[in-house]
Design an enzyme around this catalytic site. Structure first.
Site, PDB file in Angstrom:
ATOM      1  N   CYS A 113       0.816  -1.211   0.000  1.00 12.08           N
ATOM      2  CA  CYS A 113       0.000   0.000   0.000  1.00 12.08           C
ATOM      3  C   CYS A 113       0.857   1.271   0.000  1.00 12.08           C
ATOM      4  O   CYS A 113       1.590   1.532  -0.932  1.00 12.08           O
ATOM      5  CB  CYS A 113      -0.973  -0.047   1.170  1.00 12.08           C
ATOM      6  SG  CYS A 113      -2.367   1.068   1.033  1.00 12.08           S
ATOM      7  N   HIS A 114       0.793   2.077   1.045  1.00 14.81           N
ATOM      8  CA  HIS A 114       1.576   3.309   1.155  1.00 14.81           C
ATOM      9  C   HIS A 114       2.977   3.068   1.743  1.00 14.81           C
ATOM     10  O   HIS A 114       3.772   3.995   1.839  1.00 14.81           O
ATOM     11  CB  HIS A 114       0.840   4.337   2.025  1.00 14.81           C
ATOM     12  CG  HIS A 114      -0.358   4.938   1.365  1.00 14.81           C
ATOM     13  ND1 HIS A 114      -1.561   4.282   1.265  1.00 14.81           N
ATOM     14  CD2 HIS A 114      -0.532   6.130   0.762  1.00 14.81           C
ATOM     15  CE1 HIS A 114      -2.439   5.049   0.641  1.00 14.81           C
ATOM     16  NE2 HIS A 114      -1.835   6.176   0.310  1.00 14.81           N
ATOM     17  N   GLY A 115       3.260   1.832   2.127  1.00 12.66           N
ATOM     18  CA  GLY A 115       4.549   1.492   2.721  1.00 12.66           C
ATOM     19  C   GLY A 115       5.768   1.925   1.922  1.00 12.66           C
ATOM     20  O   GLY A 115       6.802   2.277   2.499  1.00 12.66           O
TER      21      GLY A 115
END
Length: 189
Positions: A113-115
């Site tokens: 995801c936004h990692g």
């Protein structure tokens, strides 16, 4: 899910607030079910607060603070997403150095995801093919990475392997891939 992690130590790095709960709990369960030892690492001691998108979720106790660990203590790293989680991690020099150390040591890293924001800050995206939540595309490309829209992407840029995934809907494939990769790496380390 194939492969056995045979007691491998897997760090899950999160900020004190804002990790997407399912992106923490599902990979955690997959690692534990495969015989690995997941450990919750954060920039502070005490509980961390998870979120279910924008709604507050559960709290989870930190196993080890970032000041008390190094990449040498673990066999692999998982970076869950959530918007606030990696945004906080990328501003913490200790967290960024911890992530970079896994790549320097050739240890596998899985991110969802936004990692990848934390990966961008760690300077480990250039020359790598990866995926993420779509809004990170420009950040990844500007950092020298190749962004693709696929459920799971495996990038073998020596010395380490990077597994990336887009979103919670991709968790079944992501969890299967990370267990398979972490188990495969066990035989070669």
């Amino acid at each position: 899910m194939s492969g056995s992690l045979g007691g491998r130590q897997v760090a899950f790095l999160v900020a004190p607030d804002g990790v997407e709960q399912v992106e923490l709990t599902e990979p955690w369960r997959a690692v534990a079910k495969a015989g690995g030892w997941p450990a919750l690492v954060s920039t502070t001691r005490g509980p961390v607060s998870a979120f279910n998108h924008l709604d507050r979720g559960d709290q989870f106790d930190v196993d080890r603070a970032i000041d008390d660990v190094s990449a040498d203590d673990f066999d692999a790293l998982v970076l869950p997403g959530g918007v606030a989680n990696p945004d906080q991690l990328r501003t913490d020099e200790r967290a960024v150095a911890f992530v970079r150390a896994f790549f320097d040591a050739g240890k596998p890293v899985a991110v969802i995801c936004h990692g990848p924001w934390t990966l961008v800050e760690a300077g480990v995206v250039a020359g790598r093919r990866l995926t993420s939540w779509p809004s990170l595309r420009t950040d990844i490309v500007n950092a020298g990475g190749e962004w693709v829209d696929e459920p799971v992407v495996r990038c073998d840029c020596k010395p380490s392997i990077l597994l990336s995934s887009r979103k919670p809907d991709d968790l079944p494939q992501f969890c299967d891939a990370l267990v398979r990769e972490f188990a495969r790496r066990e035989a070669t380390l």
